[in-house]
Scaffold this active site. Sequence first.
Site, PDB file in Angstrom:
ATOM      1  N   ARG A  49       0.844  -1.194   0.000  1.00 25.88           N
ATOM      2  CA  ARG A  49       0.000   0.000   0.000  1.00 25.88           C
ATOM      3  C   ARG A  49       0.882   1.247   0.000  1.00 25.88           C
ATOM      4  O   ARG A  49       2.091   1.190   0.196  1.00 25.88           O
ATOM      5  CB  ARG A  49      -0.899   0.018   1.246  1.00 25.88           C
ATOM      6  N   GLY A  50       0.266   2.392  -0.184  1.00 27.49           N
ATOM      7  CA  GLY A  50       0.987   3.638  -0.068  1.00 27.49           C
ATOM      8  C   GLY A  50       1.209   4.008   1.392  1.00 27.49           C
ATOM      9  O   GLY A  50       0.643   3.397   2.302  1.00 27.49           O
ATOM     10  N   GLY A  51       2.031   5.009   1.619  1.00 28.16           N
ATOM     11  CA  GLY A  51       2.205   5.538   2.957  1.00 28.16           C
ATOM     12  C   GLY A  51       3.329   4.905   3.751  1.00 28.16           C
ATOM     13  O   GLY A  51       4.108   4.094   3.238  1.00 28.16           O
ATOM     14  N   GLN A  52       3.396   5.308   5.014  1.00 29.70           N
ATOM     15  CA  GLN A  52       4.463   4.899   5.915  1.00 29.70           C
ATOM     16  C   GLN A  52       3.973   3.785   6.837  1.00 29.70           C
ATOM     17  O   GLN A  52       3.186   2.940   6.424  1.00 29.70           O
ATOM     18  CB  GLN A  52       4.937   6.125   6.708  1.00 29.70           C
ATOM     19  N   HIS A  56      -1.980  -1.839  13.593  1.00 31.37           N
ATOM     20  CA  HIS A  56      -3.313  -2.442  13.654  1.00 31.37           C
ATOM     21  C   HIS A  56      -3.362  -3.366  14.858  1.00 31.37           C
ATOM     22  O   HIS A  56      -2.360  -4.022  15.193  1.00 31.37           O
ATOM     23  CB  HIS A  56      -3.610  -3.256  12.393  1.00 31.37           C
ATOM     24  N   LEU A 117      -5.769   6.041   6.339  1.00 31.63           N
ATOM     25  CA  LEU A 117      -5.999   5.486   5.007  1.00 31.63           C
ATOM     26  C   LEU A 117      -4.683   5.011   4.421  1.00 31.63           C
ATOM     27  O   LEU A 117      -3.650   5.663   4.586  1.00 31.63           O
ATOM     28  CB  LEU A 117      -6.593   6.539   4.060  1.00 31.63           C
ATOM     29  N   LEU A 130      -9.021   1.525   4.874  1.00 30.99           N
ATOM     30  CA  LEU A 130      -9.064   2.460   5.996  1.00 30.99           C
ATOM     31  C   LEU A 130      -9.129   1.709   7.318  1.00 30.99           C
ATOM     32  O   LEU A 130      -9.562   0.560   7.383  1.00 30.99           O
ATOM     33  CB  LEU A 130     -10.263   3.402   5.860  1.00 30.99           C
ATOM     34  N   CYS A 147       2.246   7.021  10.534  1.00 28.78           N
ATOM     35  CA  CYS A 147       2.112   7.565   9.184  1.00 28.78           C
ATOM     36  C   CYS A 147       3.272   8.486   8.818  1.00 28.78           C
ATOM     37  O   CYS A 147       3.159   9.326   7.927  1.00 28.78           O
ATOM     38  CB  CYS A 147       0.781   8.293   9.026  1.00 28.78           C
TER      39      CYS A 147
END
Length: 203
Positions: A49-52, A56, A117, A130, A147
Site C-alpha cells: 500500500r501507499g504511505g508509511q 493495527h 488510510l 481504511l 504515518c
Amino acid sequence: MRAYNDARGRQGDDQIWIVEHPPVYTQGLAGKPEHLLNPGDIPVVQTDRGGQVTYHGPGQIVVYPLLDLKRLKIGPKALVNGLEQVLIDELAALGIVAERRQGAPGVYVGADKIASLGLRIRHGCCYHGLSLNVDMDLEPFARINPCGYAGLNMSQLADFNAQDDVFVIGQRLAARIVEQFDLSLSNPRTARIEGTLTSTAGP
C-alpha cells in the site's frame, strides 16, 4: 487482496472486507525504517500500500474496499476524498466533529488522528483501505512515528464515550462506502477474520 485484484478482470465483483487484525505494524511502499522507533515483539509486515508505518490491533476496525475505479469512473483523489467523507459522516453520526487535512490522508479530531488510510491502485482497481480506532490499546502507536509524523497523537472512539462493537461499526462503514460510491454489491456478507498473522495481515 492482490490475488483477487489481479484475477478479477473487468467483470469482477467489487467487494468490501471487514477485518480486525492481531497486533501488527504494517509498512507501506514509501516506508522509512527510521519511523519504526521501538516495535518490540510486535511483528512488522511489509505491504504494497501507499504511505508509511501504522499499527493495527484488537479494538480497531479495518475496512478494505476492493473497487473497480474505471467502472466507477473516479480517480485516486476522488477515492481518498470519498473514503475520508465516509469516516467523517460516521463520526458525525456519533456526535464527533472530525475533518480531513490537506496532504495528510486520514481523519482527525482536533490535533489527534482517529482514522488512517492506506491504498494501492493496480490494474485500475483499488485495495487496502481504511482503519478506525474504536476501543484499543493505543500504546503501540508510541513506538512508531504514525504515518511518518513524529509526535502525532492518536485518539479513538472510546475517548469520546462512543463505544460500539467494532464489527457493527465496520458494517456501518461498509454501508456508507456502498452509498458514497453508489455501488451494487452482490451477495453481501461480512466475516470476522481471526487466526495467524499470515491469514490476517498478509495479502
